[in-house]
Design a protein around this motif. Structure first.
Motif, mmCIF file in Angstrom:
data_model
loop_
_atom_site.group_PDB
_atom_site.id
_atom_site.type_symbol
_atom_site.label_atom_id
_atom_site.label_comp_id
_atom_site.label_asym_id
_atom_site.label_seq_id
_atom_site.Cartn_x
_atom_site.Cartn_y
_atom_site.Cartn_z
ATOM 1 N N ALA A 204 35.144 46.262 45.330
ATOM 2 C CA ALA A 204 34.772 46.914 44.074
ATOM 3 C C ALA A 204 34.268 48.336 44.286
ATOM 4 O O ALA A 204 34.483 49.205 43.445
ATOM 5 N N THR A 205 33.581 48.579 45.405
ATOM 6 C CA THR A 205 33.033 49.913 45.661
ATOM 7 C C THR A 205 34.009 50.821 46.412
ATOM 8 O O THR A 205 33.719 51.991 46.624
ATOM 9 N N GLY A 206 35.131 50.262 46.828
ATOM 10 C CA GLY A 206 36.115 51.073 47.545
ATOM 11 C C GLY A 206 35.910 51.119 49.043
ATOM 12 O O GLY A 206 36.653 51.796 49.749
ATOM 13 N N ALA A 207 34.907 50.408 49.554
ATOM 14 C CA ALA A 207 34.695 50.371 51.009
ATOM 15 C C ALA A 207 35.864 49.657 51.691
ATOM 16 O O ALA A 207 36.235 49.995 52.813
ATOM 17 N N LEU A 208 36.433 48.670 51.005
ATOM 18 C CA LEU A 208 37.665 48.010 51.459
ATOM 19 C C LEU A 208 38.736 48.309 50.426
ATOM 20 O O LEU A 208 38.505 48.164 49.224
ATOM 21 N N LYS A 209 39.892 48.719 50.906
ATOM 22 C CA LYS A 209 40.990 49.093 50.021
ATOM 23 C C LYS A 209 42.167 48.149 50.210
ATOM 24 O O LYS A 209 42.296 47.513 51.260
ATOM 25 N N PRO A 210 43.048 48.065 49.192
ATOM 26 C CA PRO A 210 44.243 47.237 49.354
ATOM 27 C C PRO A 210 45.000 47.616 50.630
ATOM 28 O O PRO A 210 45.203 48.795 50.909
ATOM 29 N N VAL B 181 47.604 44.923 46.283
ATOM 30 C CA VAL B 181 47.764 45.032 44.841
ATOM 31 C C VAL B 181 46.646 45.936 44.344
ATOM 32 O O VAL B 181 45.470 45.600 44.482
ATOM 33 N N GLN B 182 47.003 47.080 43.786
ATOM 34 C CA GLN B 182 45.994 48.054 43.364
ATOM 35 C C GLN B 182 45.060 47.478 42.309
ATOM 36 O O GLN B 182 43.878 47.801 42.284
ATOM 37 N N GLU B 183 45.576 46.587 41.453
ATOM 38 C CA GLU B 183 44.751 46.022 40.391
ATOM 39 C C GLU B 183 43.568 45.218 40.936
ATOM 40 O O GLU B 183 42.616 44.954 40.220
ATOM 41 N N ILE B 184 43.646 44.825 42.202
ATOM 42 C CA ILE B 184 42.579 44.000 42.782
ATOM 43 C C ILE B 184 41.234 44.713 42.720
ATOM 44 O O ILE B 184 40.197 44.087 42.502
ATOM 45 N N VAL B 185 41.234 46.022 42.871
ATOM 46 C CA VAL B 185 39.986 46.789 42.829
ATOM 47 C C VAL B 185 39.388 46.725 41.425
ATOM 48 O O VAL B 185 38.217 46.371 41.258
ATOM 49 N N GLU B 186 40.197 47.037 40.415
ATOM 50 C CA GLU B 186 39.706 47.030 39.042
ATOM 51 C C GLU B 186 39.297 45.627 38.608
ATOM 52 O O GLU B 186 38.267 45.445 37.964
ATOM 53 N N ARG C 8 36.016 44.642 40.433
ATOM 54 C CA ARG C 8 34.897 45.414 39.881
ATOM 55 C C ARG C 8 34.520 44.907 38.495
ATOM 56 O O ARG C 8 33.346 44.691 38.196
ATOM 57 N N SER C 9 35.519 44.661 37.650
ATOM 58 C CA SER C 9 35.276 44.166 36.296
ATOM 59 C C SER C 9 34.602 42.800 36.323
ATOM 60 O O SER C 9 33.649 42.541 35.574
ATOM 61 N N GLU C 10 35.065 41.918 37.197
ATOM 62 C CA GLU C 10 34.473 40.583 37.320
ATOM 63 C C GLU C 10 33.012 40.667 37.752
ATOM 64 O O GLU C 10 32.147 39.996 37.190
ATOM 65 N N MET C 11 32.736 41.521 38.725
ATOM 66 C CA MET C 11 31.357 41.659 39.208
ATOM 67 C C MET C 11 30.447 42.248 38.133
ATOM 68 O O MET C 11 29.314 41.798 37.960
ATOM 69 N N LEU C 12 30.946 43.254 37.395
ATOM 70 C CA LEU C 12 30.144 43.858 36.337
ATOM 71 C C LEU C 12 29.852 42.851 35.235
ATOM 72 O O LEU C 12 28.719 42.764 34.745
ATOM 73 N N THR C 13 30.849 42.074 34.862
ATOM 74 C CA THR C 13 30.659 41.054 33.829
ATOM 75 C C THR C 13 29.616 40.033 34.263
ATOM 76 O O THR C 13 28.724 39.667 33.492
ATOM 77 N N ASP C 14 29.710 39.586 35.511
ATOM 78 C CA ASP C 14 28.736 38.617 36.030
ATOM 79 C C ASP C 14 27.319 39.185 36.003
ATOM 80 O O ASP C 14 26.364 38.493 35.625
ATOM 81 N N LEU C 15 27.168 40.450 36.413
ATOM 82 C CA LEU C 15 25.842 41.084 36.429
ATOM 83 C C LEU C 15 25.270 41.212 35.015
ATOM 84 O O LEU C 15 24.095 40.910 34.782
#
Length: 130
Positions: free
Chosen positions: A24-30, A77-82, A85-92
């Motif tokens: 989610a933070t971009g430290a790991l990329k596809p 898959v580029q969508e994996i980042v979005e 990130r979206s899943e983590m934000l929703t959970d928070l």
């Protein structure tokens, strides 16, 4: 990767959450290669079976893919980042809202407090009393 393990959550889930955070933070990329299960177990000082379970779960979730003889990689898959990130934000946000509701705060009061706190943090005015 360095995780300060909590005792209330299974270790394999904490490993998965750390991978999600890094995606989610971009430290790991596809396409990035991740440590082998054995390497990560040694690095985190946990049982190799625990890391194996985390990797298996991450494959099921579609976060990583293992290529025979090459290793394990963040899915290409580029969508994996979005999505991550979206899943983590929703959970928070869900956790925060439930906590505010448990304290008896209304939507309006919660939003007011968030606005004030956001402004304080943005301007660098940390609350010194804490």
């Amino acid at each position: 990767m360095n995780i300060d393990f909590s005792t209330s959550i299974p270790i394999y889930l904490q490993i998965i959450e750390e991978f999600k955070r890094q995606i989610a933070t971009g430290a790991l990329k596809p396409g990035d290669k991740v440590p082998s299960q054995r390497e990560l177990a040694a690095q985190l000082k946990v049982n190799a079976n625990t890391v194996q379970r985390a990797y298996r779960e991450m494959e099921i979730l579609g976060l990583v893919e293992t290529l025979r003889g090459q290793g394990t990689f963040i899915r290409q898959v580029q969508e994996i980042v979005e999505e991550t990130r979206s899943e983590m934000l929703t959970d928070l946000v869900d956790e925060f809202v439930r906590s505010m509701q448990a304290l008896g705060l209304s939507r309006e009061k919660t939003l007011e407090l968030v606005g004030v706190r956001f402004q304080e943090l943005q301007s660098g005015k940390e609350v010194e009393e804490k």
